[in-house]
Design a protein around this motif. Structure first.
Motif, PDB file in Angstrom:
ATOM      1  N   THR A  24      35.159  35.911  38.993  1.00 39.66           N
ATOM      2  CA  THR A  24      36.468  36.443  38.964  1.00 39.66           C
ATOM      3  C   THR A  24      37.441  35.670  37.956  1.00 39.66           C
ATOM      4  N   GLY A  25      36.618  35.138  37.145  1.00 38.32           N
ATOM      5  CA  GLY A  25      37.605  34.365  35.996  1.00 38.32           C
ATOM      6  C   GLY A  25      37.742  35.312  34.983  1.00 38.32           C
ATOM      7  N   VAL A  26      37.941  34.879  33.633  1.00 35.08           N
ATOM      8  CA  VAL A  26      38.248  35.590  32.337  1.00 35.08           C
ATOM      9  C   VAL A  26      37.781  36.911  32.468  1.00 35.08           C
ATOM     10  N   VAL A  27      36.376  36.900  32.364  1.00 37.30           N
ATOM     11  CA  VAL A  27      35.589  38.416  32.172  1.00 37.30           C
ATOM     12  C   VAL A  27      35.656  39.142  33.578  1.00 37.30           C
ATOM     13  N   GLY A  28      35.481  38.413  34.761  1.00 30.52           N
ATOM     14  CA  GLY A  28      35.214  39.238  36.043  1.00 30.52           C
ATOM     15  C   GLY A  28      36.730  39.893  36.080  1.00 30.52           C
ATOM     16  N   SER A  29      37.914  39.039  35.742  1.00 32.34           N
ATOM     17  CA  SER A  29      39.248  39.892  36.037  1.00 32.34           C
ATOM     18  C   SER A  29      39.419  40.880  35.168  1.00 32.34           C
ATOM     19  N   ALA A  30      38.790  40.801  33.945  1.00 28.99           N
ATOM     20  CA  ALA A  30      38.820  42.021  32.934  1.00 28.99           C
ATOM     21  C   ALA A  30      38.047  43.166  33.390  1.00 28.99           C
ATOM     22  N   VAL A  31      36.898  42.764  34.024  1.00 28.45           N
ATOM     23  CA  VAL A  31      36.188  43.822  34.640  1.00 28.45           C
ATOM     24  C   VAL A  31      36.841  44.582  35.556  1.00 28.45           C
TER      25      VAL A  31
END
Ligand SMILES: NC(=O)C1=CN([C@@H]2O[C@H](COP(=O)(O)OP(=O)(O)OC[C@H]3O[C@@H](n4cnc5c(N)ncnc54)[C@H](OP(=O)(O)O)[C@@H]3O)[C@@H](O)[C@H]2O)C=CC1
Ligand SMILES: N[C@@H](CC=O)C(=O)O
Length: 361
Positions: A24-31
């Motif tokens: 749920t970091g940079v990429v996960g949050s953007a997903v």
């Protein structure tokens, strides 16, 4: 005991799969943000069951915003077992999105596929790690589950897909040469010796272009993984040791503990300044280039290229991959475009989810 939120059990049978997100970091949050936008626009995505980071697994009980906020707020765990391993089991037909940089998670890819669970990944340690693991991932797909790895090279640029399509059409890949690091492309296009290189590295990290540990970019390790993925797709079963890598990371930075990395970034400044000045004086531009060649081996490192060189004219995070093959022996087929960033990566991951979901119906 880790913080596990029990979620509704799978109904099984003829239902479509559900999405589970790891990271749920940079990429996960953007997903999560893109998933919500696409659903609002009526794009038929599978239901989002749960998400997890290294601290907590949280069910989507109706509000994805709430779920990710709870995951972000969860305390750090001391145990070695990731929270999702103790939570509800995934079911055949579900789609796991791996938006971590975790070796532990990558080690699960083949196992999930064998159980009929599709895997969509931004994590390059699956097919860009050990050859045995990459081979296990290929073999496990024979059970019917699919592996979506578009995001692992060029943050979704179609270079990987294209190589696979050329090979499937009987073409033979001779070589691939390219700028395959979005963060290094951005750094080297911005670096003009008016600011320390280390300042720019911090900016690239804050913009979401760098790996969770930016040494993975600066050492060439990230490009090595991408080159392994491309070479294997081209039919060359390379191991990491088959690729010569020239790292930009000085020893003090390499040996720094994770919480001391920031303080050691300035050890990059002097050597990078020297490389820049030398290149500038000979009308060249610094580019971080990866290349594999079916005959002559593979390498990754910094090169000073003449300004007229096709790889020397990129801007921002732009990646370029030049593909030489039987079909394109002299003038390569070139793929070019932004090669890092949370939005493009999230889009590539959800494109893979949509492709897999559509093919499963
Ligand atoms: N940024 C980009 O442009 C691109 C990135 N990628 C790849 O995307 C991946 C994610 O990058 P990024 O979002 O920047 O990284 P971040 O560091 O921002 O996020 C990583 C997430 O993974 C979680 N995590 C770590 N270990 C586990 C575990 N065992 N189980 C569950 N979750 C875990 C972390 O949990 P916690 O929050 O608890 O620490 C965190 O939420 C990387 O593999 C990267 O290479 C690929 C293409 C482009
Ligand atoms: N850190 C990577 C992100 C995408 O894979 C890069 O710089 O290219």
């Amino acid at each position: 005991m880790s913080s596990v939120t029990r979620i509704r059990s799978a109904t099984g049978g003829a239902r479509g799969g559900r999405i589970a997100l790891l990271g749920t970091g940079v990429v996960g949050s953007a997903v999560v943000a893109r998933y919500r936008q696409l659903v609002e626009r009526g794009v038929p995505l599978p239901p989002f069951a749960w998400l997890s980071n290294s601290r907590a697994q949280v069910a989507n009980d109706g509000s994805l915003d709430e779920a990710i906020a709870r995951a972000h707020a969860a305390p750090r765990q001391s145990g070695a077992v990731p929270p999702w391993a103790e939570g509800e089991a995934l079911a055949r037909g579900d789609i796991v999105i791996d938006a971590t940089a975790s070796d532990t998670v990558a080690d699960w890819h083949a196992e999930w596929l064998q159980r009929g669970i599709h895997v969509v990944t931004a994590n390059k340690l699956g097919n860009g790690g050990d050859l045995a693991r990459a081979q296990a991932i290929v073999d496990a797909q024979r059970e019917g589950a699919r592996y979506g790895d578009s995001a692992t090279v060029g943050a979704g640029l179609p270079a990987l897909r294209l190589i696979r399509e050329l090979v499937a059409g009987g073409d033979r890949i001779h070589a691939v040469e390219g700028v395959l690091s979005g963060s290094l492309a951005w750094l080297l296009s911005r670096f003009d010796d008016t600011r320390p290189f280390s300042d720019l590295v911090r900016e690239a990290r804050d913009a979401g272009y760098a790996e969770p540990d930016p040494r993975q970019d600066l050492s060439g390790e990230d490009v090595r993984r991408k080159l392994l993925i491309l070479a294997r797709a081209a039919g060359l079963p390379l191991e990491a040791r088959d690729i010569r890598v020239s790292s930009l990371v000085p020893d003090a930075l390499r040996d720094a503990a994770p919480d001391a990395v920031d303080a050691q970034l300035n050890t990059l400044d002097k050597p990078l300044r020297e490389r820049f000045v030398t290149a500038y004086r000979s009308d060249a531009r610094l580019c971080f280039v990866g290349r594999f060649d079916a005959e002559r081996g593979a390498s990754v490192g910094l090169r000073a290229l003449p300004l007229s060189h096709p790889l020397a004219s990129g801007h921002g995070t732009e990646n370029r991959a030049a593909i030489f093959s039987d079909r394109y022996p002299d003038r390569p087929l070139v793929i070019q475009g932004p090669g890092a960033g949370a939005q493009v990566t999230a889009a590539a991951l959800l494109d893979d989810v949509l492709r897999i979901d559509a093919s499963a119906r």
